[in-house]
Motif scaffolding. Sequence first.
Motif, PDB file in Angstrom:
ATOM      1  N   ALA A   1      16.681  -9.229 -47.072  1.00 26.27           N
ATOM      2  CA  ALA A   1      17.122  -8.406 -45.944  1.00 26.27           C
ATOM      3  C   ALA A   1      18.536  -8.785 -45.491  1.00 26.27           C
ATOM      4  CB  ALA A   1      16.134  -8.539 -44.783  1.00 26.27           C
ATOM      5  N   VAL A   2      18.824 -10.088 -45.441  1.00 26.24           N
ATOM      6  CA  VAL A   2      20.150 -10.538 -45.010  1.00 26.24           C
ATOM      7  C   VAL A   2      21.203 -10.168 -46.047  1.00 26.24           C
ATOM      8  CG1 VAL A   2      21.551 -12.604 -44.586  1.00 26.24           C
ATOM      9  CG2 VAL A   2      19.331 -12.357 -43.478  1.00 26.24           C
ATOM     10  N   ALA A   3      20.925 -10.420 -47.319  1.00 24.57           N
ATOM     11  CA  ALA A   3      21.886 -10.090 -48.370  1.00 24.57           C
ATOM     12  C   ALA A   3      22.162  -8.591 -48.386  1.00 24.57           C
ATOM     13  CB  ALA A   3      21.375 -10.569 -49.723  1.00 24.57           C
ATOM     14  N   ASP A   4      21.118  -7.784 -48.270  1.00 24.44           N
ATOM     15  CA  ASP A   4      21.260  -6.331 -48.274  1.00 24.44           C
ATOM     16  C   ASP A   4      22.076  -5.861 -47.073  1.00 24.44           C
ATOM     17  OD1 ASP A   4      20.503  -3.669 -49.359  1.00 24.44           O
ATOM     18  OD2 ASP A   4      19.419  -3.510 -47.450  1.00 24.44           O
ATOM     19  N   LYS A   5      21.799  -6.425 -45.915  1.00 28.64           N
ATOM     20  CA  LYS A   5      22.510  -6.008 -44.693  1.00 28.64           C
ATOM     21  C   LYS A   5      23.980  -6.408 -44.746  1.00 28.64           C
ATOM     22  CE  LYS A   5      22.672  -4.147 -40.646  1.00 28.64           C
ATOM     23  NZ  LYS A   5      22.668  -2.706 -40.491  1.00 28.64           N
TER      24      LYS A   5
ATOM     25  N   VAL B   1       5.268 -12.654 -40.529  1.00 32.56           N
ATOM     26  CA  VAL B   1       4.017 -11.900 -40.345  1.00 32.56           C
ATOM     27  C   VAL B   1       4.198 -10.416 -40.655  1.00 32.56           C
ATOM     28  CG1 VAL B   1       3.136 -13.542 -38.642  1.00 32.56           C
ATOM     29  CG2 VAL B   1       4.255 -11.456 -37.865  1.00 32.56           C
ATOM     30  N   SER B   2       5.443  -9.948 -40.659  1.00 33.32           N
ATOM     31  CA  SER B   2       5.717  -8.549 -40.982  1.00 33.32           C
ATOM     32  C   SER B   2       5.942  -8.327 -42.472  1.00 33.32           C
ATOM     33  CB  SER B   2       6.951  -8.063 -40.208  1.00 33.32           C
ATOM     34  OG  SER B   2       6.724  -8.143 -38.821  1.00 33.32           O
ATOM     35  N   GLY B   3       6.018  -9.419 -43.235  1.00 31.09           N
ATOM     36  CA  GLY B   3       6.218  -9.303 -44.670  1.00 31.09           C
ATOM     37  C   GLY B   3       7.662  -9.020 -45.077  1.00 31.09           C
TER      38      GLY B   3
END
Length: 110
Positions: free
Chosen positions: A95-99, A87-89
């Motif tokens: 996000a996981v790969a970047d983190k 719901v937050s887009g």
Amino acid sequence: MASEKLLDVDPLLERLQQFADARDWQRFHTPKNLVLALTGEVGELAEIFQWKTDAEAVALHQNPAEFEHLGEEIADVLLYLVRLAQVSGIDLEHAVADKLLKNAKKYPAA
């Protein structure tokens, strides 16, 4: 590593959307409400470990009922977290790969 697929949450995202739509819950699934629900579920997860020693916590799998409860609470946390991202887009794959990349740079193995 950039092209490696770490998550495939699309089927889960679809199921969560269908579940919310079938119950007309979309109006309640705001980021704030989902964070509050997630916080409650994390509290229920923490309660399983409250007052246990480290050895008792590691041995949870030896008690089938308690181990099943642990799985249920972990699932609740995951479901609310994935729904919050939805719901937050937030693209969880990105996000996981970047983190993971940022963590590798911040905490090098050597």
